[in-house]
Scaffold this active site. Structure first.
Site, short mmCIF file in Angstrom:
data_model
loop_
_atom_site.label_atom_id
_atom_site.label_comp_id
_atom_site.label_asym_id
_atom_site.label_seq_id
_atom_site.Cartn_x
_atom_site.Cartn_y
_atom_site.Cartn_z
N ASN A 94 41.90 39.15 34.25
CA ASN A 94 42.55 37.86 34.10
C ASN A 94 42.61 37.38 32.65
O ASN A 94 41.56 37.31 32.00
CB ASN A 94 41.78 36.83 34.94
CG ASN A 94 42.41 35.45 34.91
OD1 ASN A 94 43.56 35.29 35.27
ND2 ASN A 94 41.66 34.47 34.45
N GLU A 95 43.80 37.08 32.17
CA GLU A 95 44.00 36.37 30.89
C GLU A 95 43.29 37.06 29.72
O GLU A 95 42.75 36.40 28.85
CB GLU A 95 43.51 34.92 31.01
CG GLU A 95 44.32 34.08 31.98
CD GLU A 95 43.77 32.67 32.18
OE1 GLU A 95 42.55 32.50 32.22
OE2 GLU A 95 44.59 31.74 32.32
N LEU A 96 43.31 38.40 29.71
CA LEU A 96 42.54 39.08 28.67
C LEU A 96 43.29 39.10 27.34
O LEU A 96 42.72 38.84 26.29
CB LEU A 96 42.21 40.51 29.13
CG LEU A 96 41.39 40.58 30.44
CD1 LEU A 96 41.20 42.02 30.89
CD2 LEU A 96 40.04 39.88 30.29
#
Ligand SMILES: *[C@@H]1O[C@H](CO)[C@@H](O)[C@H](O)[C@H]1NC(C)=O
Ligand SMILES: *[C@@H]1O[C@H](CO)[C@@H](O)[C@H](O)[C@H]1NC(C)=O
Ligand SMILES: *[C@@H]1O[C@H](CO)[C@@H](O)[C@H](O)[C@H]1NC(C)=O
Ligand SMILES: *[C@@H]1O[C@H](CO)[C@@H](O)[C@H](O)[C@H]1NC(C)=O
Length: 968
Positions: free
Chosen positions: A517-519
């Site tokens: 997620n959202e890296l």
């Protein structure tokens, strides 16, 4: 309690059955399966036995003991006075609550009060298992999931330690059993919060720049392979539970037995490569691989039967190119294109499913073991290829695509983000997931992003999604942090990835894998901001884990599924399939004027909420949202009645936006910011309640925050959908978030018990295939009305635009459009454009309303039926907080004959009409949160999901509209 025994039996080979007889009898054979369609070992009579009528000899039966069938006791070395019954699968909190040692974990501030459970060790000890028998050649312990750090003892011997919640573990205990007098199994769970801290303190442990690790409550979650939101998140509590959260077994095998522990089925078009659209005219390749425990004799082959849902065999035969080692056996077969029908997502075609039975057959023809999987034939690809010449000529902006294609067709992905539906997974039943997925389907959604940092979805969730046609964008469980890359960590992740990818790959609903997620858009961006000199190092580490480690395992097991290392990203820059890891990420390698990738959008300054120039322009929106309060009925489940007011300390502290950022129990500062955002947004845009009666006032406030939330999401969804007709060729919107995991202010559209917030109804409305939508540019006052369709064929639509005042009088505004228009496939058509001030001329905007209505004839994709699509959208020329609302004089009746409610507005326009139902029942209305003209009557059906009121809830349904906020 009855023990759960399964046996696999072996049968002699019978040769010479004619093919047609074979087909006829295969359906009988399949119907004998004890567990029909799902992955399992089957007790089964052989076809040969049916044909010959002769019982076959049993060579040796295996014994599978389900560890849920024996008694367990939980104790803790930290608390000598606690000893309670335990269960498998379970977690300590659940068992302590059942034993009345603790109060309901989800009540009040127990999120903070129960941290002592997480900070302690817990032991699950079995009653002696005297049913284990001698005479087997091997005995195994099998755990489908242990949460998380264990030390396992059997008969007083240490067997093993485990450290990954997401792996399946299996250990041979044959030798210990031979000399065992007292066969007790004990599983000691070490405190995950203590071990996470201890891991951080190991000398030389990796560190990251400030704020890279998203810290919610317990620290150091990124160092351990446990559900990341167990340590807190901004929409949930932090319990860090421990326990045997998945089923566990003791398996005893004869010399020629095997136990099937996992099965991979991969179905793809010949020549298909991950991330590239395949040739849809090619035949299918079906690759099957069975992971087993035991010994396979030399010369084993693999046979298969493919049957339709009526158990009629479609194809059967032998898999080719079979290879095996001492852990798995693999083979493949070509399935002719025309032999099978396609599986489609909901509203895009039928959800055709097949049952695949795989039989492991010995050299003498006897069946050693078999397993069944329910499968479907489809291709689903993330197309992130460069925009081509043809697309440019259609007016699409240069850059790269970023959209999904099902069976070679691009489509508009409509949906939301799924979080773990409970902090305690063992309490998540199939019926709870069914209720949620029904809401998804009823809500006109076709895709869920199953957010990483929870847990990999259970098989039953994939099964339901296969049946209902809901695509599951799936992710590895990493999020909002950067992760270690030491060899032990990488090796641990490899086992996790291989097990989970192989477990779920056969489901046609599996749409995509993302690394986490959202890296890229958040984590690497934070490094770039706070420690730019170290960006190179952290990008390299990120690639080590999310590309070099994960991709070879993922693509080595599946050719059918696409992958992106980060949920939100600008896509790939290039692919090179001659390398084991073909992906080169694009990152910020962007050409100005070109459009790439997928967007994530949060803006808590509600000044901007309806200013669509603040929305991101990308090819796909995978997250966006704003939080709202749950209903009064939900709050009543979770807090004392004395806390039922907006800024009560309990309610404020259950708001985890913004998170505490540590183990504070007095996070008023951050929590109040989030409460304030809801209050300010409500005040800015709507008349706000000021009721004398405190509970009514609280309820009305909660509801107003939900109206704002829904209104804001609607504004974004119609903007993204219109993007399908814009240069960005936007082809997906998945809002944050589908559902709640407790009763708290969150981004959810469905509350913890299944009650729909305003958002879920509004999303259902705006996700209809054909919509009409007004767009006001708040800066320039340019005003446009669009019709957008995500159908796959061109439609003819009639549109009617009519202007009213709040009393329901028609206004003499020249832009009374009555138009017939054409809208192309997954496209939009603009039918009005001008300056709003000029259009409404001398009318007072606070008393101007526009009703846009579209009616279109068309067909859903892959359907021959012509349907009529209707959509109505209301526009107010002035914000509702300043508009001249009048009392609509709403009346509500219920008919026991039709089982429908009827609402009518009698004296004025009713904005945000809301049917509210009491506690004790969960249902959804066919529609809700709509507007009514005076004299207009709306009939509303409903579907009851659960009812503890014996039907009496019907008498307690009330109706309100926004005007009620202005009443004392
Ligand atoms: C808790 O478990 C850990 C290992 O997981 C161990 O090191 C520690 O000594 C245990 N604490 C107690 C009180 O038993
Ligand atoms: C883990 O470390 C944090 C500080 O970094 C501390 O507040 C917390 O008490 C520790 N947890 C345990 C269980 O020791
Ligand atoms: C088996 O392997 C051969 C040689 O690599 C290949 O040509 C053939 O297509 C394979 N068969 C199947 C069913 O994949
Ligand atoms: C959408 O429709 C417009 C108007 O007919 C057309 O110019 C455009 O090429 C269409 N877009 C796509 C992607 O087909």
């Amino acid at each position: 309690m009855a023990k759960y025994l399964r046996a696999s039996m072996r049968w002699p080979l019978y040769l010479g059955a004619s093919a047609s007889l074979l087909a006829l009898l295969l359906s009988d054979l399949l119907s004998l399966a004890v567990e029909s369609t799902r992955s399992s070992i089957l007790i089964r009579r052989s076809l040969q036995e049916i044909l010959t009528g002769l019982p076959a000899p049993i060579a040796c039966a295996q014994q599978v003991l389900d560890l849920s069938s024996i008694s367990w006791t939980i104790t803790s070395p930290n608390f000598s006075n606690i000893s309670v019954p335990g269960a498998i699968p379970s977690q300590v909190h659940i068992d302590l609550y059942s034993a009345n040692v603790i109060d309901d974990p989800l009540f009040g501030l127990n999120d903070f009060n129960l941290r002592w459970i997480a900070d302690s060790n817990w032991t699950y000890t079995s009653a002696p298992i005297f049913t284990l028998k001698d005479g087997f050649s091997s005995t195994w312990l099998i755990f489908n999931g242990l949460d998380t750090f264990t030390s396992i003892d059997f008969c007083g011997h240490h067997i093993a330690s485990t450290n990954n919640q997401f792996r399946q573990y299996y250990f041979e205990i044959s030798e210990i059993l031979t000399s065992c007098n007292y066969p007790v199994l004990s599983i000691k769970f070490g405190s995950a919060t203590v071990i996470a801290n201890a891991t951080a303190a190991i000398p030389g442990q990796e560190t990251w720049p400030w704020r890279v690790e998203g810290l919610f409550e317990f620290p150091n979650r990124h160092l351990i392979r446990k559900e990341q939101n167990d340590f807190g998140w901004d929409w949930g509590p932090a319990f860090a539970p421990a326990g045997p959260w998945q089923p566990a077994y003791i398996v005893q095998l004869g010399p020629d037995d095997i136990y099937i522990r996992n099965t991979l089925v991969d179905i793809y078009r010949e020549g298909q490569l991950n991330l590239l659209p395949p040739d849809q005219s090619r035949d299918w390749v079906l690759n099957a691989s069975i992971d087993y425990i035991g010994n396979l004799p030399y010369g084993t082959s693999l046979e298969y039967v493919l049957a339709d849902t009526n158990n009629i065999a479609v194809l059967s035969g032998t898999l080719q190119n079979v290879t095996s080692d001492n852990a798995s056996i693999t083979g493949e077969v070509i399935i002719p294109n025309d032999a099978v029908d396609l599986w489609w997502p909901t509203s895009l075609g039928p959800q055709t499913l097949y049952s695949l039975t795989l039989k492991i057959v010995s050299i003498d023809g006897s069946i050693i073991s078999s397993t069944s999987k329910r499968i479907g034939f489809r291709t689903i690809v993330l197309n992130a290829l460069p925009i081509n010449q043809e697309q440019l000529s259609q007016g699409i902006a240069p850059g790269n695509n970023w959209h999904f294609e099902i069976n070679g067709h691009e489509f508009y992905a409509k949906g939301s983000n799924f979080i773990p539906p409970d902090p305690f997974w063992p309490t998540v039943t199939e019926s709870r997931i069914r209720q949620l997925l029904e809401a998804v389907k009823d809500g006109n959604q076709n895709m869920l992003r199953v957010w990483s940092s929870g847990a990999y979805s259970p098989n039953f969730m994939f099964d339901l999604a296969d049946e209902m046609g809901i695509l599951l964008w799936t992710e590895f469980e990493f999020g909002d942090a950067l992760y270690p890359v030491d060899q032990a960590f990488l090796d641990n992740v490899k086992e996790e990835v291989a097990y989970q990818v192989r477990r779920v790959n056969h489901h046609p609903s599996l749409a995509f894998w993302a690394g986490g997620n959202e890296l890229e858009n958040l984590e690497l961006a934070i490094v770039n901001l706070t420690a730019p000199d170290e960006l190179g190092r952290y990008v390299a580490e990120y690639e080590t884990l999310f590309l070099d480690t994960i991709v070879p395992i993922l693509f080595g097991n599946t050719r059918s599924i696409s992958y992106s290392p980060s949920s939100t990203s600008n896509g790939w820059l290039s692919l090179n399939f001659s390398l084991p890891q073909p992906i080169t990420e694009r990152y910020n390698n962007l050409t100005p004027g070109s459009i790439y990738g997928v967007t994530d959008h949060y803006d808590y300054d509600s000044v901007h909420s309806f200013n669509y120039s603040t929305y991101p322009i990308g090819r796909f929106a995978n997250e966006f949202g704003y939080h709202s309060m749950p209903s009064l009925q939900s709050w009543q489940q979770a807090v004392d009645s004395s806390d039922l007011h907006f800024n009560s300390s309990v309610i404020t502290l259950r708001n985890h936006h913004y998170p505490a950022g540590g183990l504070f129990t007095d996070n008023y500062v951050n929590a109040s910011k989030g409460m304030g955002e809801m209050t300010i947004a409500a005040q800015r845009w709507y008349p706000t309640p000021n009721k004398a009666e405190s509970l009514a006032n609280f309820s009305a406030w909660c509801h107003t925050t939900q109206i704002f939330q829904a209104d804001y999401y609607k504004s974004q969804i119609q903007f993204y959908r219109r993007g399908s007709a814009m240069p960005e060729r936007q082809l997906g919107s998945l809002y944050w978030q589908l559902e709640d995991q407790w009763q708290a202010p969150t981004w959810a559209g469905i509350e913890y018990d299944g009650r729909w917030k305003v958002l879920h109804y509004v999303a259902k409305d705006i996700y209809q295939p054909v919509i009409v939508a007004p767009f006001l540019d708040v800066t320039t006052h340019d005003f446009e009305v669009w019709v957008v369709s995500d159908l796959w064929s061109t439609i003819s639509a009639s549109v009617k635009l009519t202007w009213y005042d709040w009393s329901g009088n028609r206004l003499n505004i020249s832009a009374h459009v009555l138009a017939d228009i054409v809208v192309g496939p997954i496209n939009g058509t603009r039918l009005l454009s001008g300056k709003l001030d000029e259009i409404i001329s001398s009318y007072d905007p606070s008393n101007v309303l526009l009703v846009s209505e579209v009616t279109a004839q068309g067909s859903l994709p892959n359907s021959k039926e012509t349907e009529t699509f209707n959509h109505i959208n209301w526009f107010h020329a002035e914000r509702l907080s300043k508009a001249k609302l009048v009392n609509p004089g709403l009346q509500l009746t219920h008919s026991h004959v039709t089982s429908k409610f009827t609402v009518v507005a009698t004296t004025g326009v009713a904005a945000w009409v809301w049917l509210d139902y009491p506690a004790g029942v969960v249902l959804n209305f066919d529609s809700n949160a709509f507007w009514l003209l005076p004299g207009e009557e709306r009939e509303i059906g409903y579907r009851v999901k659960s009812d503890t009121t014996d039907g009496k809830w019907v008498d307690d349904v009330v109706v309100r509209s926004l005007y009620d906020n202005m009443l004392p």
